[in-house]
Design a protein around this motif. Sequence first.
Motif, PDB file in Angstrom:
ATOM      1  N   UNK A 152       0.851  -1.197   0.000  1.00 49.48           N
ATOM      2  CA  UNK A 152       0.000   0.000   0.000  1.00 49.48           C
ATOM      3  C   UNK A 152       0.883   1.242   0.000  1.00 49.48           C
ATOM      4  N   UNK A 153       1.896   1.205   0.850  1.00 41.82           N
ATOM      5  CA  UNK A 153       2.798   2.358   0.971  1.00 41.82           C
ATOM      6  C   UNK A 153       3.440   2.679  -0.381  1.00 41.82           C
ATOM      7  N   UNK A 157       0.178   4.778  -1.786  1.00 41.27           N
ATOM      8  CA  UNK A 157       0.484   6.072  -1.179  1.00 41.27           C
ATOM      9  C   UNK A 157       1.517   6.840  -1.995  1.00 41.27           C
ATOM     10  N   UNK A 160       0.668   5.935  -6.253  1.00 40.08           N
ATOM     11  CA  UNK A 160      -0.763   6.155  -6.546  1.00 40.08           C
ATOM     12  C   UNK A 160      -1.204   5.421  -7.815  1.00 40.08           C
ATOM     13  N   UNK A 161      -0.685   4.202  -8.018  1.00 37.89           N
ATOM     14  CA  UNK A 161      -1.079   3.415  -9.170  1.00 37.89           C
ATOM     15  C   UNK A 161      -2.344   2.611  -8.890  1.00 37.89           C
ATOM     16  N   UNK A 162      -2.433   2.118  -7.693  1.00 38.69           N
ATOM     17  CA  UNK A 162      -3.514   1.186  -7.368  1.00 38.69           C
ATOM     18  C   UNK A 162      -4.239   1.677  -6.120  1.00 38.69           C
ATOM     19  N   UNK A 164      -5.736   1.947  -2.408  1.00 40.51           N
ATOM     20  CA  UNK A 164      -5.173   1.518  -1.125  1.00 40.51           C
ATOM     21  C   UNK A 164      -6.049   0.480  -0.458  1.00 40.51           C
ATOM     22  N   UNK A 179      -8.041  -4.718 -10.128  1.00 42.53           N
ATOM     23  CA  UNK A 179      -7.048  -3.782  -9.591  1.00 42.53           C
ATOM     24  C   UNK A 179      -7.134  -3.732  -8.076  1.00 42.53           C
TER      25      UNK A 179
END
Lengths: 321, 505, 288
Positions: A152-153, A157, A160-162, A164, A179
């Motif tokens: 996620x980080x 974060x 910002x591709x996928x 969170x 996704x």
Amino acid sequence: MAWVLAKRMVALALTLVAASLLVFAVLEVLPGDPALLVLGVNARPDTLAALRESMGLTEPVAWRYLTWVGGLLRGEFATSLTYGVPVDTLLAPRLLVSGPLAVLSLGLAVALGIPLGVVAAARRGRPTDAAVMGVSQLGVAVPNFWLGILLVLLFAVTLRWLPAGGFPGWEAGPGPALAALLLPALALALPQAAILARVTRSAVLEVLGEDYMRTARAKGLSKTEALWAHGLRNALIPVVTILGLQFSFLLAGTIIIENVFNLPGVGRLIFQAVSQRDLVVVRDLVVLLAATVGVVNFLVDLSYAALDPRLRLRGGSATDG
Amino acid sequence: MVLPLPRARRRAATALAALAVAALTALPGPATAGPPDTLVMGMVLEPPHLDPTAGAAAAIDEVVYANVFEGLTRIGPDGSVQPALAERWEISDDGLTYTFHLRRDVTFHDGTAFTADDAVFSLQRALADDSVNAQKGLFAAIDSVAALDGYTLVVGLSRPEGRLLYNLGWGDAVMVGLESADTNKTRPIGTGPFRFVRWVQGDRVELEAFPDFWGPAPALSAATFRFIPDPAAALAAMLAGDVDAYANFPAPEGLAILEEDARFAVVVGTTEGETILALNHRRPPLDDPRVRRAIGHAIDRNTLIDGAMFGYGTPIGSHFAPHHPAYVDLTDRSPHDPERARALLAEAGIAPGDLRLTLHLPPPSYARRSGELIAAQLGAVGVAVEIIPVEWAQWLDQAFRGHDFDMTIVAHTEPLDIDIYARDDYYFGYDNPAFDALMATLQSTRDTAARADLYRQAQTILAEDAVNGFLFQLAKLGVWDARLSGLWRDSPVQANDLTGVSWQP
Amino acid sequence: MAERRVRTLGTAGRVGAATTGAVVVVALVSLVWTPHDPAAMDVANKLAGPSLAHPLGTDHFGRDTLSQLMAGARVSIAVSLVAVGLGAGLGVPLGLLAAARRGWLDEAVMRLNDLAFAFPALLTAVLITALLGPGAINAILAIGLFNVPVFARVTRGAALAVWKRPFVLAARLAGRGRARISLDHVLPNIAGTLIVQATIQFALAILAEAGLSYLGLGSQPPEVSWGRMLNEAQTFLFLEPRLAILPGLAIVVTVLGLNLLGDGLRDRLDPRLDPQGVDRRPAGARRG
């Protein structure tokens, strides 16, 4: 074979009966009153009594157990105490999240783990082997939920591709839905892939030392040809064992990963149901999970027989080693 | 049964490639502003069901109140009582008979007309013996309900009830249809500006504008409530634009990031949530006012607000909301003074280290975080605290109903709920006949100034008696797209009224 | 692989032993000394970055992260040690019994094992927590219960092989009882396998403890735990990623050390020298 099958079926049935009794008993003594939870701090005793009556909580214990099990046997699910809909209606959309998640991560784990294991075995002692083993050693040591947080980080974060977390629903189209499942599936899959790679490597190494492999080599087949033609089928037995176990644990692993990624799956449902004292949902889910684990183990046993003709004669004790 | 491996390997490779493509196509495209007439609202908790007359969960009202369901009266953004389905009303001189004149142009979302019969049914359903209304007490004074004609409702009381009109504005008192009441839990049918479309359990509830709404049509054509329990995920969803608004943002620690971002408006308002450290008076030595006062002096409210709420919240010295006109600031009765706390404990005959207390903490982060801080603060004056985290189910059963606790932290979120201190056998076990008498007087007083005076006296008594540790008033942390207008700043009731919400061009 | 009779731990094993040793030392030191009191709060100084006073910074209550990580080591180790001890304490005798008596008793033990396996450990933990409330004891019980069938299975498998060996047959002919033989001959011969398995289970238990604490089902404040640190850090992911990274690294280092040690020990101790002889289940203990 038939006898072995029958024995396994009976064992599975007994396991389920024991599981149902156990979970029912635990829920019976659980502190917390589902009616009080629904009605809150200003509930009056008469409203509480009315709600408890309508929830069917006032019936005798034995009767409630029998009604429940009877319903399950007829394929009828009771109504959730909190949501007010039958458990199967509640479960179906969650399965459409957890199921694909489990399949996707199992697929990723197999697609990564088995080829890496075979490659490492084929290049035993060389840098490739060392690298694969090193990475897999690390992979086994990483907690999947932490891996989830790191993913996620990085991808949500920082890059910002996928997303969170969260799940847009399948009606949003397969793209956004997949996704949303990709990071959680990776978090589940990578540690499993590490285990698979290690097991595959040692299984293949074992097979490479067998007599029939030497015979195959003597017939003029190259090492790789011999491996594909004769070796892998045998090497697959321990791999399948681990896979079967992994599937059960993937189901459980989804509980924690669904919490990290905020996915509306079966795991979150169980968690919620326990905290809301939705006894009806908890007991059905526990028995269903136990049944799934049982069936998967059963299938694993069957696959031994398919993979190794010798085991058919020995009779189903493959797991007992 | 077993595939030759090379082919299987090729397949796996194809599958992986397909997956990669799927992942790539899933990447969000260039940010496009959503259509300017729909709204996605984030919420922390998912409602268990959608019938506000059959459950205490605040999440139910937060979705359906004023949007799907309406009552005879309604509570406005400032906490005042406004007409809703009842256009106007008359009250008899003895205060015992209320005559409500209902709107004539109201239809339920299923097409049936709303009449006095539905109103009678709704109230009788809440009053019935088998009623499962979580706030049945709201209607306790009601003696009889009758329809005088199709659009006139007469409610008779057994005793004067100063708050009846207010009570009828609660979510628990909304009007339901004769035909649809039984299925409201999963398919709510009300009279409001939005009708229910669907509920994807575990994820969201979707509403759309109801074309036959009696009032002015809302600016929004559709609204979605998304349930995101995790604070970090809530922040991510806001930043990514997946959610347009949070009426109650769950992560005060993330507000700084949102405040710096010009895309968002951060609007801090007030709630009715008095957060208290409840003390069980049934358990010695907590029955000793000196010990309770000592606990009060041990607590540093500013550290709590800073550490647990990241600065959002208002210190309180009694059980009353600071934004209310009748509020008195009594925080100076229990200032942070560890020396005084130790002295009071010594006076009560308790040596440092002798007192061990349990602290039950329900799940919300305001309770868990404040609890950890209070445990440390009490430790500093020689009181050993054992933290016991509990789920709501256990809290309700063991602490609230079973009175099995020493201390617990909870926010009382109902408006003007100071009367809980007059209840018999309430969970913290406070018993003061003088206070009970004061509340009885309040109940039969209708003059606003006199009522305010009574409220002030009540607050002072609670502070003097150090009934509980009074910590802080929860703030309402609203975050929304800066182009949105019409969302409530404060929350006098637990609701997300979308009637007046619109996007600015 | 039988030709590779390694008499030492090997490089990886030595690295593992050193890492594990270091973690244990840190845990022991934390009992008497940490840079700051791990529970001491300083709200004014919350979420501070690394500094001389706080080499790894502070958390949302201004607690010293380094001290918390040190104290977390002892909770992780204590919980895992007791849980694995519980699992071995119950599982090994059960496995020995099953191997010694065979027949219906064996069958019953194995079916009980199936039942225990059918409940994912995490689910058991959720139910135990609902029943008894969260806490370290709960984590120990849940992880320990999961370990019982693992040890029972491995013990039984290894013991069955020993029972077929000539010296056991000789002992039987000499009139020795099954219990005596189990203790005098079988147990010493499978001890190596069991020690290796225990090391692996220990690593899995560390992961499981972290997972349970992460979900709020494990040890509770003011007790420090790596899993709970991760849980609390998650809401600060955007503000202070450091808080979410450090406890995870601590877990990885500990588990990695134990796994390497386990591999080293297996090469040295396990008579079969068979990488599959040890039950390397991906374990509910670890994943769930």
